[in-house]
Design a protein around this motif. Structure first.
Motif, PDB file in Angstrom:
ATOM      1  N   GLU A   1       6.352  15.383  52.177  1.00  0.00           N
ATOM      2  CA  GLU A   1       6.555  14.158  51.083  1.00  0.00           C
ATOM      3  C   GLU A   1       7.379  12.908  51.844  1.00  0.00           C
ATOM      4  N   ALA A   2       8.095  13.226  52.712  1.00  0.00           N
ATOM      5  CA  ALA A   2       8.955  12.432  53.660  1.00  0.00           C
ATOM      6  C   ALA A   2       7.907  11.506  54.385  1.00  0.00           C
ATOM      7  N   LEU A   3       6.896  12.022  54.962  1.00  0.00           N
ATOM      8  CA  LEU A   3       5.876  11.380  55.662  1.00  0.00           C
ATOM      9  C   LEU A   3       5.095  10.376  54.605  1.00  0.00           C
ATOM     10  N   ALA A   4       4.840  11.027  53.639  1.00  0.00           N
ATOM     11  CA  ALA A   4       4.079  10.370  52.444  1.00  0.00           C
ATOM     12  C   ALA A   4       4.927   8.851  52.195  1.00  0.00           C
ATOM     13  N   ASN A   5       6.086   9.315  51.763  1.00  0.00           N
ATOM     14  CA  ASN A   5       7.129   8.020  51.512  1.00  0.00           C
ATOM     15  C   ASN A   5       7.047   6.947  52.671  1.00  0.00           C
ATOM     16  N   ARG A   6       7.025   7.527  53.650  1.00  0.00           N
ATOM     17  CA  ARG A   6       7.108   6.437  54.849  1.00  0.00           C
ATOM     18  C   ARG A   6       6.114   5.687  54.954  1.00  0.00           C
ATOM     19  N   PHE A   7       4.801   6.151  54.687  1.00  0.00           N
ATOM     20  CA  PHE A   7       3.402   5.538  54.475  1.00  0.00           C
ATOM     21  C   PHE A   7       3.503   4.482  53.396  1.00  0.00           C
ATOM     22  N   LEU A   8       4.069   4.794  52.377  1.00  0.00           N
ATOM     23  CA  LEU A   8       4.036   3.714  51.380  1.00  0.00           C
ATOM     24  C   LEU A   8       5.301   2.621  51.519  1.00  0.00           C
ATOM     25  N   ASP A   9       6.301   2.967  52.161  1.00  0.00           N
ATOM     26  CA  ASP A   9       7.132   1.968  52.676  1.00  0.00           C
ATOM     27  C   ASP A   9       6.396   0.994  53.777  1.00  0.00           C
ATOM     28  N   SER A  10       5.625   1.553  54.562  1.00  0.00           N
ATOM     29  CA  SER A  10       5.053   0.771  55.293  1.00  0.00           C
ATOM     30  C   SER A  10       3.949  -0.298  54.796  1.00  0.00           C
ATOM     31  N   GLY A  11       3.269   0.287  53.585  1.00  0.00           N
ATOM     32  CA  GLY A  11       2.340  -0.462  53.110  1.00  0.00           C
ATOM     33  C   GLY A  11       3.056  -1.560  52.264  1.00  0.00           C
ATOM     34  N   TYR A  12       4.123  -1.226  51.710  1.00  0.00           N
ATOM     35  CA  TYR A  12       4.932  -2.463  51.115  1.00  0.00           C
ATOM     36  C   TYR A  12       5.341  -3.663  52.311  1.00  0.00           C
ATOM     37  N   ARG A  13       5.639  -3.196  53.164  1.00  0.00           N
ATOM     38  CA  ARG A  13       6.182  -3.905  54.317  1.00  0.00           C
ATOM     39  C   ARG A  13       4.977  -4.729  54.899  1.00  0.00           C
ATOM     40  N   ARG A  14       3.730  -4.287  54.843  1.00  0.00           N
ATOM     41  CA  ARG A  14       2.557  -5.020  55.149  1.00  0.00           C
ATOM     42  C   ARG A  14       2.210  -6.016  54.690  1.00  0.00           C
ATOM     43  N   ILE A  15       2.423  -5.764  53.230  1.00  0.00           N
ATOM     44  CA  ILE A  15       2.004  -6.717  51.897  1.00  0.00           C
ATOM     45  C   ILE A  15       2.876  -7.970  52.311  1.00  0.00           C
ATOM     46  N   ILE A  16       4.156  -7.775  52.454  1.00  0.00           N
ATOM     47  CA  ILE A  16       5.230  -9.168  52.922  1.00  0.00           C
ATOM     48  C   ILE A  16       4.931  -9.505  54.001  1.00  0.00           C
ATOM     49  N   LYS A  17       4.483  -8.962  54.887  1.00  0.00           N
ATOM     50  CA  LYS A  17       4.076  -9.641  56.378  1.00  0.00           C
ATOM     51  C   LYS A  17       2.747 -10.475  56.269  1.00  0.00           C
ATOM     52  N   ASN A  18       1.788  -9.834  55.473  1.00  0.00           N
ATOM     53  CA  ASN A  18       0.560 -10.513  55.607  1.00  0.00           C
ATOM     54  C   ASN A  18       0.795 -11.571  54.459  1.00  0.00           C
ATOM     55  N   ALA A  19       1.756 -12.038  53.800  1.00  0.00           N
ATOM     56  CA  ALA A  19       1.777 -12.704  52.543  1.00  0.00           C
ATOM     57  C   ALA A  19       2.038 -14.236  53.631  1.00  0.00           C
TER      58      ALA A  19
END
Length: 695
Positions: free
Chosen positions: A209-227
């Motif tokens: 579950e912690a790993l899954a949450n880290r993936f979601l956090d990475s996805g969120y950061r990626r959206i901001i970076k790609n902006a």
């Protein structure tokens, strides 16, 4: 919990077209070049691209188009994409998804081979991005469908490999394939396994579950970076839509882990976005004990239905709410309609489990056994949900255990003299042995389930596929001290205020197992004084409290209170009473008896475990029975009202032939078992059907 089919799939093309039409400056930036001679292959691919503009790859024309495209140029990815998507949309089992995965995999491989440069392009410049856009868009679409094939084939390893492969291209926008979100989903869906099973997993549920949450956090950061790359290409605010996918999966993980405040926060972020997941929010409200809001949200989910092939969770769980409301007949109609409409497509097995459960709570035990057997024999495909085969098998085995327990109680109800009837005692001994074998089977299976503390012992979980009441059937005969300690702690620490009373009921029942009836009764009295009980949506809970009160008062020699609680239980949920071992009180009013056969029916009725009283000081409902003849047809009409004149069992009738079967059938029908529902008339012309439902 349910994942979205594809949040962006319906709007991504419209979004791009809107941007391009309205961004005239961007169009001006695209250089005008002098046409150059093209190769024969390029001409063929241009022809395919021109023809595909008029054919949706999700349409019925996708297959003939795919064949045409492959005849023109079989080395181009488009033909394989169309074939794979058509086969995916027509797949309903393992073999179907496997067949769809082959052309999809070939399409993806061809894309990577021929358009590596285009796929690897990252740019804030529209003139540079526009020529490569369609290849990145198609790649994410093909990869998305291939991913769904692997997941529906339960091939989590290939799904993970595909996502890692797509991640390497580092697209500046994911379009159809939210890579990090799906990495998280793949981990969460397989959270109860370890790295021995799948290499990408950790070695405990918490770690996964912690790993899954880290993936979601990475996805969120990626959206901001790609902006920074997308700001001058897509419409302002586009990233808010992309973030909704992250919020969706965050809400699933938080709900599963009972992070109630965090889950509510993410659901609130999605509210009003157009992609609000009503189904998941309904399940969240359900685990919080807000059943009224859950029902409303499941109805919204039905209106939001996309029509894709997967379990309709809102149907399955709506039938559970009908049971809580003491309306199992309503759930029966709902599930039967779904089965009739969808046939043996994915979800068929789950609907049969739900139907078996609804039949159980309506007292129709033979029908319950029939439907659970159908579910057991069906090979379910678990599409787009975290509910997997282990949940499916557990639900089936627990229903079978409940049926065994109830078959035993039926012998007592149908035979008031069971304790000195050798034939009945023999049947009961056999049923008791069968029940122990079923318990042994479940416990052995259950001991291997690492989720039992989160999904079973923790009442009301997002991943639970059984009711809280079914859990009692599982634990009632095992390790009273262990469960007493566990549920007492849960009652004190659970943050869900509407759920604590359920733990209190379990604790009171466990004290009863220890013969501590005085303490149990004090707890039950406190539960009945609680203001947090919904009198409409928690009738099953109220009835079970009354049932426990009957036993406590009987043991404490307070017969008047016991009779009163038995009467109140009948008012709340009459279908439960025949299977409690109690001898319910009833006032019998019989019309004219036509002949000896009618008298035999009454005689058999009175041999059932019902206490026929005439003393008005004893709390009891009034039963009205009339016998009719029309030619050779013999009919029994019946109805039951309480002391205030409120109808408990609607006036109904059934035809009969054999007095013995008719007497037993009538006994069950007086508890609203079988017969018609308030919503749908049911005509029965043979009492053999009634006998089969109730014997």
């Amino acid at each position: 919990m349910k994942k979205p089919f594809s949040i962006k799939s319906l709007c991504v093309w419209l979004l791009v077209c809107f941007v391009m039409m309205n961004n005239t400056d961007a169009w001006a930036q695209i250089p005008v070049t002098t046409p150059q001679p093209v190769s024969p292959r390029a001409q063929k691919r241009y022809e395919i691209d021109a023809k595909r503009t008029g054919t949706d790859p999700n349409s019925e024309d996708a297959l003939p188009r795919s064949r045409e495209f492959l005849r023109i140029d079989s080395t181009y990815y488009v033909g394989w994409m169309y074939e794979g998507m058509y086969k995916f949309n027509h797949a309903a089992d393992y073999l179907g998804f496997k067949n769809a995965s082959v052309p999809l995999a070939r399409s993806l491989q061809t894309l990577e081979r021929d358009y590596r440069k285009e796929l690897a392009t990252r740019t804030p410049d529209l003139a540079t991005f526009f020529p490569v856009f369609k290849y990145q868009l198609d790649y994410t679409m093909v990869a998305y469908y291939l991913l769904q094939c692997y997941m529906n084939m339960e091939d989590a390893e290939q799904a993970n490999a595909l996502l890692r492969r797509a991640l390497k291209w580092n697209f500046q926008r994911d379009f159809y394939l939210d890579v990090y979100n799906y990495l998280a989903w793949n981990v969460h869906r397989n959270r109860f396994y370890t790295s021995k099973k799948f290499s990408f997993l950790k070695n405990s549920i918490d770690e996964n579950e912690a790993l899954a949450n880290r993936f979601l956090d990475s996805g969120y950061r990626r959206i901001i970076k790609n902006a920074a790359f997308n700001a001058h290409i897509f419409q302002p605010g586009y990233e808010k839509q992309d973030k909704m996918s992250v919020y969706h999966y965050k809400s699933i993980l938080c709900s599963y882990n009972f992070s109630i405040d965090s889950a509510a926060y993410y659901f609130d972020l999605m509210r009003g976005s157009g992609v609000f997941p009503h189904n998941n929010y309904a399940t969240f409200r359900m685990i919080c004990g807000d059943f009224r809001e859950a029902e409303k949200e499941y109805q919204e989910a039905a209106a939001q239905e996309s029509g894709d092939k997967r379990l309709k969770e809102y149907i399955y769980y709506s039938s559970v709410l009908d049971i809580y409301k003491a309306q199992p007949k309503q759930g029966i109609e709902l599930l039967k309609a779904m089965i009739q409409a969808n046939g043996s497509t994915p979800g068929f097995g789950w609907y049969n489990i739900g139907l078996a459960r609804s039949m159980f709570y309506d007292g129709q035990m033979e029908e319950s056994r029939r439907y659970i057997t159908k579910a057991e024999q069906f090979k379910e495909v678990h599409i787009g949900t975290t509910l997997g085969q282990s949940h499916y098998d557990f639900s089936i085995q627990l229903n079978k255990l409940m049926n065994k327990e109830t078959e035993f109680e039926m012998k007592r109800f149908e035979n008031a003299n069971w304790w000195y009837n050798p034939s009945v005692l023999g049947d009961m001994a056999q049923l008791k042995a069968e029940k122990f074998l079923q318990q042994f089977l479940i416990i052995n299976q259950f001991a291997q389930n690492p989720e039992r503390d989160r999904v079973v012992y923790k009442l009301f979980s997002t991943e639970s596929t059984v009711t809280w009441d079914e859990i009692w059937y599982l634990i009632r005969d095992f390790s009273t001290h262990f469960f007493l300690d566990k549920f007492e702690k849960q009652s004190q620490t659970d943050k869900r205020k509407y759920i604590r009373k359920y733990y209190d009921l379990f604790v009171a029942r466990l004290y009863m197992k220890q013969s501590n009836y005085k303490k149990a009764k004090d707890m039950l009295d406190n539960i009945l004084r609680s203001p947090d009980t919904d009198l409409e949506f928690e009738k099953l809970f109220i009835a079970r409290v009354f049932e426990a009160e009957v036993t406590c008062n009987q043991e404490l020699k307070n017969e008047r209170a016991a009779n009163e609680f038995m009467y109140r239980m009948y008012q709340e949920y009459p279908q439960l009473l025949p299977y409690t071992g109690f001898k319910p009180n009833m006032n019998l009013h019989v019309g004219p008896v036509n002949d000896k056969e009618d008298a035999l029916v009454l005689d058999r009725l009175k041999k059932c475990n019902i206490n026929w009283v005439t003393d008005r000081a004893i709390a009891a409902p009034d039963v009205y029975v009339n016998f009719y003849r029309k030619g050779k047809t013999k009919t029994i009409e019946y109805t039951v009202v309480d002391a205030s004149g409120n109808t408990i069992v609607e006036k109904q009738s059934f035809s009969w032939q054999k007095p013995d079967e008719a007497g037993v059938a009538l006994a069950y029908r007086l508890f609203n078992i079988g017969g018609k529902s308030a919503e749908a008339e049911e005509t029965e012309t043979k009492d053999t059907k009634a006998g089969k439902e109730n014997s």
